[in-house]
Design an enzyme around this catalytic site. Structure first.
Site, PDB file in Angstrom:
ATOM      1  N   GLU A   1      22.236  37.926  -2.159  1.00  0.00           N
ATOM      2  CA  GLU A   1      21.361  38.732  -1.299  1.00  0.00           C
ATOM      3  C   GLU A   1      20.688  37.826  -0.273  1.00  0.00           C
ATOM      4  OE1 GLU A   1      20.001  41.171   0.014  1.00  0.00           O
ATOM      5  OE2 GLU A   1      20.219  42.988  -1.158  1.00  0.00           O
TER       6      GLU A   1
ATOM      7  N   ARG B   1      10.507  44.142  -9.481  1.00  0.00           N
ATOM      8  CA  ARG B   1      10.796  42.864  -8.826  1.00  0.00           C
ATOM      9  C   ARG B   1      10.890  43.127  -7.325  1.00  0.00           C
ATOM     10  NH1 ARG B   1      16.005  42.520  -6.970  1.00  0.00           N
ATOM     11  NH2 ARG B   1      17.649  43.690  -8.034  1.00  0.00           N
TER      12      ARG B   1
ATOM     13  N   ASN C   1      12.926  42.650  -3.563  1.00  0.00           N
ATOM     14  CA  ASN C   1      14.349  42.776  -3.253  1.00  0.00           C
ATOM     15  C   ASN C   1      14.746  42.527  -1.817  1.00  0.00           C
ATOM     16  OD1 ASN C   1      17.018  43.465  -4.291  1.00  0.00           O
ATOM     17  ND2 ASN C   1      16.901  45.224  -2.946  1.00  0.00           N
TER      18      ASN C   1
ATOM     19  N   ASN D   1      15.560  48.329   0.289  1.00  0.00           N
ATOM     20  CA  ASN D   1      16.530  47.436   0.901  1.00  0.00           C
ATOM     21  C   ASN D   1      16.384  47.427   2.408  1.00  0.00           C
ATOM     22  OD1 ASN D   1      18.551  45.699  -0.292  1.00  0.00           O
ATOM     23  ND2 ASN D   1      19.170  47.473  -1.511  1.00  0.00           N
TER      24      ASN D   1
ATOM     25  N   ASP E   1      22.757  49.004   1.689  1.00  0.00           N
ATOM     26  CA  ASP E   1      22.044  47.848   1.141  1.00  0.00           C
ATOM     27  C   ASP E   1      21.322  47.146   2.291  1.00  0.00           C
ATOM     28  OD1 ASP E   1      21.448  45.340  -0.352  1.00  0.00           O
ATOM     29  OD2 ASP E   1      22.808  46.166  -1.840  1.00  0.00           O
TER      30      ASP E   1
END
Length: 292
Positions: A19, A102, A104, A150, A198
């Site tokens: 990522e 968390r 991202n 995202n 994403d």
């Protein structure tokens, strides 16, 4: 619809969940993270000069700061990361009341403000939020109710912010006001089954490039939401792209083997690799994070 150039794997790093592709212009380097592998990676523009660091948690993203350091997000907040020493130091605790969350994905806007999202690590509950850390040090919760946040990305004129909730297959657009607040949330794209948006990036013409997790491609859309290009990959889980290189005409792309069966991993040996391909339209310059 035009088909763009073929991506090449420049580092078969095998990231579990690659990522956060980022072009660090001052260092002439590509940074990215492996969230589930708990690693930060760096390489030169051509994939050489590789370096990796273990992280003490799941790194959602890493960005350069104005003081020359790097800032990354782990599960409990933001940390300074010193590549020379491989050391992490707490900078800002966030969402301490949500231990199942968390962070991202992150993006620094042209003013040096950091936009980033949180999410349920179990990918089931809408406990995620979109945050803005201003250059004045003020942390604002800009939006919430996300399962998987995202791709914060901003139009070239700085007036539109794009953000995604991946499992809903939905890309939102917001009006971005001069004071950093958001307004007029609306659905920019509702993608079909099998196409989970994403990470994203915007080029200098205002086109939005969207990595599609599970669909094996990146799609390019106009600011009006019209599909005008597609780039296919030899693996299905495409997670993030960033424009880089001296002319900002190389797209660097992270991928993942997360969720693939053993048979699929054999069929997709480059899943988790870092890819690159050339584009006709350059991206926007990357800004460093301004910390108070």
């Amino acid at each position: 619809m035009n088909i763009l150039t073929t991506p090449q794997c420049i580092w078969d790093v095998g990231a579990h969940l690659g990522e956060g592709a980022l072009w660090h212009a001052a260092a002439s380097a590509v940074y990215f993270v492996d969230i589930k592998g708990r690693r930060i990676h760096r390489c030169a523009a051509d994939g050489s000069a590789r370096r990796s660091w273990n992280a003490p948690g799941q790194p959602g993203f890493v960005v350069p700061a104005a003081d020359g350091s790097m800032v990354c997000a782990l599960e409990d907040g933001l940390y300074r990361f010193d590549p020379a020493a491989g050391a992490f130091a707490p900078l800002r605790r966030i969402e301490e009341d949500l231990p199942g969350n968390r962070f991202n994905d992150g993006h620094v806007d042209a003013g040096g403000n950091l936009w980033f999202g949180s999410m349920d690590d179990g990918q089931a509950a809408p406990t995620g939020a979109l945050y803005r850390l201003g250059r004045d040090g003020v942390l604002a919760r800009a939006d919430d109710g996300y399962i998987i946040t995202n791709g914060p990305a901003i139009s070239p004129d700085g007036k539109t912010l794009y953000h995604t909730d991946t499992p809903l297959r939905r890309v939102y657009a917001f009006d971005l006001r001069e004071d950093g607040s958001l307004a007029a949330k609306r659905v920019f794209l509702q993608l079909p089954e099998g196409s989970r948006p994403d990470g994203m990036a915007v080029d200098c013409e205002g086109h939005l490039w969207i990595a599609l997790f599970g669909a094996g491609r990146i799609e390019r859309y106009t600011a009006a939401g019209r599909l005008v290009g597609s780039v296919r990959f030899p693996c299905t889980n495409i997670t993030k792209l960033a424009f880089g290189g001296p002319d900002l005409r190389t797209a660097y792309v992270t991928t993942a083997w997360k969720g693939l069966s053993p048979a699929q991993r054999l069929e997709q040996p480059l899943a988790g690799g870092l890819f690159a391909f050339r584009v006709d339209t350059p991206g926007l310059p990357h800004t460093v994070l301004a910390l108070p």
